[in-house]
Every structure is written in C-alpha cells, then in structure tokens.
Design a protein around this motif. Structure first.
Motif, PDB file in Angstrom:
ATOM      1  N   LYS A 556      10.024   0.405  -4.222  1.00 12.16           N
ATOM      2  CA  LYS A 556       9.447   1.186  -5.325  1.00 12.16           C
ATOM      3  C   LYS A 556       8.432   2.198  -4.811  1.00 12.16           C
ATOM      4  O   LYS A 556       8.358   3.332  -5.310  1.00 12.16           O
ATOM      5  N   TYR A 557       7.628   1.779  -3.814  1.00 10.30           N
ATOM      6  CA  TYR A 557       6.636   2.704  -3.261  1.00 10.30           C
ATOM      7  C   TYR A 557       7.328   3.881  -2.585  1.00 10.30           C
ATOM      8  O   TYR A 557       6.905   5.039  -2.736  1.00 10.30           O
ATOM      9  N   SER A 587       2.197  -3.288   6.281  1.00  8.97           N
ATOM     10  CA  SER A 587       2.585  -2.574   7.503  1.00  8.97           C
ATOM     11  C   SER A 587       3.702  -1.578   7.209  1.00  8.97           C
ATOM     12  O   SER A 587       3.692  -0.445   7.710  1.00  8.97           O
ATOM     13  N   GLU A 588       4.672  -2.023   6.384  1.00  7.85           N
ATOM     14  CA  GLU A 588       5.779  -1.127   6.014  1.00  7.85           C
ATOM     15  C   GLU A 588       5.274   0.043   5.168  1.00  7.85           C
ATOM     16  O   GLU A 588       5.707   1.192   5.344  1.00  7.85           O
ATOM     17  N   LEU A 589       4.339  -0.242   4.253  1.00  6.76           N
ATOM     18  CA  LEU A 589       3.810   0.825   3.393  1.00  6.76           C
ATOM     19  C   LEU A 589       3.080   1.879   4.214  1.00  6.76           C
ATOM     20  O   LEU A 589       3.225   3.083   3.968  1.00  6.76           O
ATOM     21  N   LEU A 590       2.284   1.433   5.188  1.00  3.45           N
ATOM     22  CA  LEU A 590       1.535   2.380   6.018  1.00  3.45           C
ATOM     23  C   LEU A 590       2.467   3.189   6.916  1.00  3.45           C
ATOM     24  O   LEU A 590       2.127   4.305   7.321  1.00  3.45           O
ATOM     25  N   ALA A 591       3.619   2.609   7.245  1.00  6.11           N
ATOM     26  CA  ALA A 591       4.607   3.371   8.018  1.00  6.11           C
ATOM     27  C   ALA A 591       5.208   4.484   7.162  1.00  6.11           C
ATOM     28  O   ALA A 591       5.548   5.559   7.660  1.00  6.11           O
ATOM     29  N   ILE A 592       5.340   4.209   5.857  1.00  8.74           N
ATOM     30  CA  ILE A 592       5.858   5.222   4.930  1.00  8.74           C
ATOM     31  C   ILE A 592       4.789   6.265   4.625  1.00  8.74           C
ATOM     32  O   ILE A 592       5.040   7.473   4.603  1.00  8.74           O
ATOM     33  N   ASP A 593       3.545   5.761   4.383  1.00 14.27           N
ATOM     34  CA  ASP A 593       2.454   6.641   3.974  1.00 14.27           C
ATOM     35  C   ASP A 593       1.178   6.147   4.642  1.00 14.27           C
ATOM     36  O   ASP A 593       0.625   5.118   4.253  1.00 14.27           O
ATOM     37  N   TYR A 616      -6.047  -5.555   9.086  1.00 12.91           N
ATOM     38  CA  TYR A 616      -4.607  -5.586   8.809  1.00 12.91           C
ATOM     39  C   TYR A 616      -4.145  -4.428   7.924  1.00 12.91           C
ATOM     40  O   TYR A 616      -2.988  -4.395   7.510  1.00 12.91           O
ATOM     41  N   GLY A 617      -5.038  -3.493   7.618  1.00  9.70           N
ATOM     42  CA  GLY A 617      -4.631  -2.296   6.894  1.00  9.70           C
ATOM     43  C   GLY A 617      -4.979  -2.288   5.421  1.00  9.70           C
ATOM     44  O   GLY A 617      -4.647  -1.323   4.715  1.00  9.70           O
ATOM     45  N   PHE A 618      -5.636  -3.311   4.915  1.00 15.81           N
ATOM     46  CA  PHE A 618      -6.025  -3.351   3.511  1.00 15.81           C
ATOM     47  C   PHE A 618      -7.388  -2.692   3.314  1.00 15.81           C
ATOM     48  O   PHE A 618      -8.215  -2.645   4.218  1.00 15.81           O
ATOM     49  N   ARG A 619      -7.631  -2.213   2.092  1.00 14.67           N
ATOM     50  CA  ARG A 619      -8.906  -1.570   1.768  1.00 14.67           C
ATOM     51  C   ARG A 619      -9.850  -2.508   1.018  1.00 14.67           C
ATOM     52  O   ARG A 619     -11.002  -2.171   0.784  1.00 14.67           O
ATOM     53  N   GLY A 620      -9.357  -3.656   0.622  1.00 18.73           N
ATOM     54  CA  GLY A 620     -10.198  -4.596  -0.109  1.00 18.73           C
ATOM     55  C   GLY A 620      -9.440  -5.877  -0.377  1.00 18.73           C
ATOM     56  O   GLY A 620      -8.271  -6.040  -0.003  1.00 18.73           O
ATOM     57  N   VAL A 621     -10.135  -6.823  -1.034  1.00 18.18           N
ATOM     58  CA  VAL A 621      -9.547  -8.127  -1.301  1.00 18.18           C
ATOM     59  C   VAL A 621      -9.932  -8.567  -2.708  1.00 18.18           C
ATOM     60  O   VAL A 621     -11.028  -8.277  -3.185  1.00 18.18           O
ATOM     61  N   ILE A 622      -9.012  -9.231  -3.388  1.00 16.75           N
ATOM     62  CA  ILE A 622      -9.291  -9.802  -4.694  1.00 16.75           C
ATOM     63  C   ILE A 622      -8.749 -11.229  -4.699  1.00 16.75           C
ATOM     64  O   ILE A 622      -7.549 -11.460  -4.522  1.00 16.75           O
ATOM     65  N   LYS A 623      -9.675 -12.195  -4.803  1.00 14.12           N
ATOM     66  CA  LYS A 623      -9.295 -13.608  -4.715  1.00 14.12           C
ATOM     67  C   LYS A 623      -8.905 -14.133  -6.092  1.00 14.12           C
ATOM     68  O   LYS A 623      -9.586 -13.885  -7.086  1.00 14.12           O
TER      69      LYS A 623
END
Length: 644
Positions: A556-557, A587-593, A616-623
C-alpha cells in the motif's frame, strides 16, 4: 688391605693424634706396608690436632685418650649423628668406663694400645670407615626423608584445595589450612573435632552410602554435601578421596573444594531459566492482553468524546480509567518476566529517582527512611518507570520485613567491577543502591529462593515483587545481591551501570489531543486493534488506511508513493506471528522512500527495537495499550519532528 681402605684415586688422609712418637711410627709402618696411598699426618697435642683438622680435612682421626693439653675426647661431637668424620680412640689403659664414654661421645671404635694393635690399625681403620659409610648413608636417607616430609607438608599447606586425613571412625588425623578455612576455623581448632562434628545430620544416609563405596572400591566421589561453618551456616563442598593403608590401619584421604560460588552461579542460572520459562508464557499473555486493552480503552476514549459532559454514562466510563491503569500495570509486570519488557531508556539522576521511588513505596507506612548519597550527580541510563518499580518492590519487601515500623537505610555509592569479578556483571562502573532493614532477616534455606516467581513466606503475598525487581534489573544489565542473617536484618544491593551521557529535557508536556494533519497507514494483525486505531486517528482529523501485516503495508505504501499521494506516517505493529513484522517492514519502506516516517508499536516483543527504535529506522514508539491522548501526542510529535 688396599681394596678395603682405598677410596679410589683419592689418597686416604689419616690424622694421628698421639704424643708417643714410637706409637705413631708403628702405625705409619703398618699403613705403609699395606696401602701406599694412605697419607699419615701426625699431631702431638690437642691444639695441634684442632689446627690440622682445619687444614687437611682428614678422612679419619685416630686420637689418644690422654694428650699433654687435654683429652682426645674433646675432639668428639658428643653424638655419632653429628660426626664430621670418623674417630678411633686409643688409650694405654683398658678402662671400661673410658671406653663407654668415648663411644657415647661419638667414637666409632675404642682400642687399647699394644704393638699388635698398632700393626692392626689399617684393619681397624677399614672397619671404622665401613661403619662411617653406613652412618653417612643412614644420615643421608634420614635427611632425604625429612626433606620429603617437609616438601609434602609444604605442598599440603600451600594447596588451595582442602585436604584431610581421618580414621575410618571419622577422627581427624591431619588437615591443611585450606580445609580449616572452609569451615572458618584454624587447623588447631579443627583437630579438636571429628568429621561428624562438621557434617549435618541430614547427610547421615549419604555418608553411609559413600563409606560402602569406599570399602568396596577403595575410592569415593566426587560427592557434594555441606559442612557446618563455625558461625553455623552451611558451606557447600565437593569431596573425593581414597583409602590409604598405614601401619596396618586404614585411613581416608580426602580432597575438599568449597563450591559456594559454583552453587551460587548454578542457582543464578536456574533462576534465569525459570524466569525465561515463565517469560515465554507471560510475554504471550501480556501481548494478547495489551491488544485487547488497546481496543477497550481506545473505544472508551472515543465514547467519552461523544458524550455530554453531564452525561451519567460519561461518569461510568471515567470509572474505567483506574481499573485500566491497574490492568496496564499488571501486564507491565508480566512483561518484566520476559525479554518483552525491553527497557525504554533515558538518562536519569539516580538520587532523585531513588527518593521518589522510596517515597511512593512508604507513603502508607509508618517506616521512616534515612538516606545517604555520597554523590548527588550519579547518572544512569535506564527505563525510569521500570527501575522505579524495582526499587519500590524492594522497599516494600523491606518495609514488610520490619512490620511497617522502624527505619530503613538507603544509600547510593559507585563501585568499579573489574574483569573476572565474582559477580555476573560486565566490567564497568556501577551505581550501587543499598536498601537495608532491621527486620527478621531471611532464613538460610530461603536466600536462594527469594527471587523465584511466586515464592513467598507471607500470607496473602503474591511472590512476584522481588522476582519482578530481579527481572527488571537483569534486563538493564545489572544485578541484585542479598546479604541477610536471621534476626539481623537484610541488605539488598542493586547494581546498575552508570553513564556519562547528558540529561535530555523533554518538551513533551501534556498537550491534550493534537493533530498535525495528513495521511496515516496503520498496520496491525488484530482487526479490533486496526479498527480502534483507525477510529481514534480519524476522530482527531487524520486520513487513515490500515494493513494486516508488513507485506500488505509495503504494498500500500509503494502504490501511494508511486501515485504521488504518499503517507505522512506509518504505524507498524512490531510482532506479527503469521506474517512480516514491523522491523522488517520499516527496512523495506525506507528502501522505497528514504524519508518515510514510521512509529513502532507493540504490546510485547523480545526485540530491542522498542528501546532503541531510532537505530532501526523508526521516529518514535507507542506502547500498547494506549489511550487516545497518548496516540495523539506520539503521532503529532513524530510528524512535527519530521517537518522540522
């Protein structure tokens, strides 16, 4: 004659001490006729004899009992064992008493002067030399034996392993210092005891079995048991040994190793295995609960938005907040038993966190606390909430041990743990939080169990407090040490690595519901979580799509990116049992964009991603479970940070 007195190529040196020249001449002639290698050196007085002995080092001395300046007996050492060379004593008088005195003083022979005796002197000398060689051989053997005894005594005394020799009835015959140290005594103290004095009664049957093995095979062990220490506590030891025969009596020779540290390490490993086993179950339960709680509290948050302020239903919904927070705490405790409780670390000042944690734990107690902080600026890199919970659990336990009265003592110091230290810690500098009570103490048989899940000695207790604290500290690379004696109270030491990292002030105040606008893609494998997240984000103004797993999200992305209608943010569930999870997906998303902005979300994970999401490429976390306002703030800050 030559064969008996000949000492090889070396000439036989005979010192003859006699003031009668005629006697000396007869002896010289006797030797000259029988052995041309003998050198006869003559001295006529005691003083001259002493001088010649120093100069020529004779092989044998023939001395007259009576000399002008004293008795020839004065040259004798008084003991055959101390003879430097052989002595033959001559006298003109056949005095039996003199003969006895001469032999006692060390002479090898005593002869009465006569012409026949003088001429027979080479044979007398030969006989004395043979006896002298026998004495020397005996002396050398005795010295060798004494040296061997000293050597083996030194080996025994210097051995780091306990060594003991006892009779078959348990009477101790010999022990070394290492053996005595194992039971906290001196060698002299131990020799007043028997083997049974230091062996607990519970090992009686085992000891009979070991004795049977010993009698059958001549050996026993390795065999593990405990000794009774001088102060009363039990020391775990490993023994092995054999039967030794000496003077027709059987003895037991044993080597004994103090295995206290080995047992402690085994106990530690067993505890970790227990916690990990429970963690598998606890983590799975917590994951499922947190997904369910996300749907419940999310929909409650939405319902609150759609009810009037004076609605009775709104009051009912608000009453769910406290139970929800309690349920979230319980699942958080479950997570600490598993690697899923990965710490979300930040730099905190240890002193302020400790004061706050202790204050919360003692808020409903009459117990007072005395603090001692050697340094006020010790910083640690920890999950503040988790470590606070661990400290509270320890303090609550200490408070209960003190019957919720009296005083606790809490100190903070630093300690350097070197390579090879007797602690299951990596080398480094550690903050050591010591919490001491003056309660009843912990029984010796319980010390190794207090961190076991569900172990408790108190009625109505869950047995999870200390095991939770242990799991939290272990997940931070730390350790907990217990020092306790029955009736003397307990000290708990919590080791946590210090850090030189600077404090980071947070600008994330309680901003309420926030919306930065834009398109968001939510990926979660549970439909009720996806639907709840979509409803909450749509409620506050975002355009939301959902995906069932990582592969679906990537597809979808990619389509949105190619259609020039990209998503501004993707929320990825980290754990998807039946498909691609968030770590692989980002990782796949960052390869695309390369500018893709993603939040990681999870109710449980055995991955460090939740604690080190940026790596690991994330901008934040929500528990999970999260409320509407928590989701709102996390999304808002990720989008605003990206825009800036």
């Amino acid at each position: 004659m030559e064969s008996s007195t000949n000492t090889g190529s070396k000439r036989l040196v005979v010192l003859l001490v006699d003031d009668e020249n005629s006697h000396a001449e007869l002896i010289r002639l006797a030797f000259a006729s029988g052995n041309d290698k003998a050198e006869i050196v003559i001295g006529g007085s005691l003083a001259e004899a002493r001088r010649l002995i120093e100069e020529i080092e004779p092989d044998i001395v023939i001395v007259d009992w009576y000399l002008p300046d004293g008795s020839g007996a004065e040259l004798l050492p008084g003991d055959k064992e101390r003879l430097p060379y052989p002595f033959v004593v001559m006298t003109s008088y056949g005095d039996h008493a003199n003969a006895v005195d001469a032999l006692k003083a060390g002479a090898l022979d005593y002869v009465v002067k006569s012409e026949a005796t003088m001429l027979d002197m080479p044979r007398i000398v030969d006989r004395s030399l043979r006896e002298w060689r026998h004495i020397q051989n005996h002396r050398e053997a005795k010295e060798a034996l004494a040296e061997s005894v000293r050597y083996h005594r030194a080996l025994m005394d210097q051995s780091p392993i306990g060594l003991a020799l006892c009779r078959m009835n348990g009477e101790l015959v010999d022990v070394n210092p290492a053996y005595a140290r194992i039971i906290g005594r001196t060698v002299d103290d131990v020799m007043q005891l028997t083997y049974w004095d230091i062996t607990p009664e519970k090992y009686a049957k085992d000891e009979q079995r070991v004795l049977a093995q010993l009698r059958e095979s001549g050996r026993y062990g390795p065999y593990e048991k405990e000794y009774i220490h001088k102060d009363g506590h039990l020391v775990p030891v490993r023994l092995s040994g054999m039967i030794l025969k000496r003077f027709d009596e059987s003895f037991i020779w044993s080597s004994v190793e103090d295995i206290t540290e080995h047992v402690r390490w085994e106990t530690e490993m067993l505890r970790i295995q227990k916690l990990e086993s429970i963690g598998v179950l606890a983590g799975g339960i917590a994951h499922d609960f947190n997904n369910v709680f996300t749907a419940i509290i999310g929909n409650v948050s939405l319902a609150e938005l759609h009810l009037d302020r004076d609605s009775e239903a709104l009051d009912f919904l608000k009453r769910l907040r406290a139970p929800f927070n309690r349920a979230r705490q319980l699942t958080h405790q479950l997570l600490t038993f598993s690697k899923g409780g990965e710490p979300l670390r930040s730099v905190v000042v240890a002193e302020s966190m400790i004061r706050t944690s202790v204050g919360l734990a003692l808020s409903e107690s009459q117990t007072k606390c005395r603090f001692d902080f050697g340094q006020s600026d010790i910083r640690i890199h920890v999950d503040d909430a988790q470590i606070s919970q661990a400290i509270q659990n320890v303090v609550l336990n200490a408070d209960q041990a003190s019957n919720r009265t009296g005083e606790l003592y809490v100190s903070l110091t630093t300690r350097t743990v070197p390579e090879g230290a007797n602690l299951p810690l990596a080398p480094g500098n550690y903050a050591v939080i010591a919490i001491r009570d003056h309660g009843c103490g912990i029984a010796a048989e319980h010390v190794n169990k207090i961190f076991d899940p569900f172990f408790t000695t108190r009625d109505g207790a869950s047995g999870l407090g200390l095991s939770t604290a242990y799991s939290i500290v272990r997940s931070h690379g730390g350790h907990i040490v217990i020092h306790s004696r029955t009736g003397q109270g307990t000290t708990v030491e919590v080791y946590l690595l210090t850090t030189d990292k600077e404090l980071r002030t947070s600008g994330e105040h309680n901003l309420g519901l926030q919306c930065a606008g834009g398109r968001i893609l939510v990926m979660d494998d549970e439909d009720y979580v996806r639907d709840t997240a979509r409803a909450m984000l749509s409620e506050i103004g975002y355009d939301v799509d959902v995906a069932v797993d990582g592969a679906d999200a990537i597809e979808k992305y990619k389509r949105a990116h190619e259609a020039d209608s990209p998503y501004d943010l993707v929320i990825l569930d980290l754990t998807v049992p039946a498909g691609m999870g968030g770590q692989d997906a980002v990782s796949e998303l960052l390869a695309i964009d390369e500018n893709a902005t993603a939040l990681v979300s999870s109710g449980y994970s055995n991955s460090p991603v939740m604690g080190q999401y940026e790596k690991y490429g994330f901008r934040g976390v929500i528990k999970k479970p999260y409320r509407l306002v928590e989701l709102s703030v996390a999304v808002y800050h990720a989008l605003v940070a990206e825009a800036n």
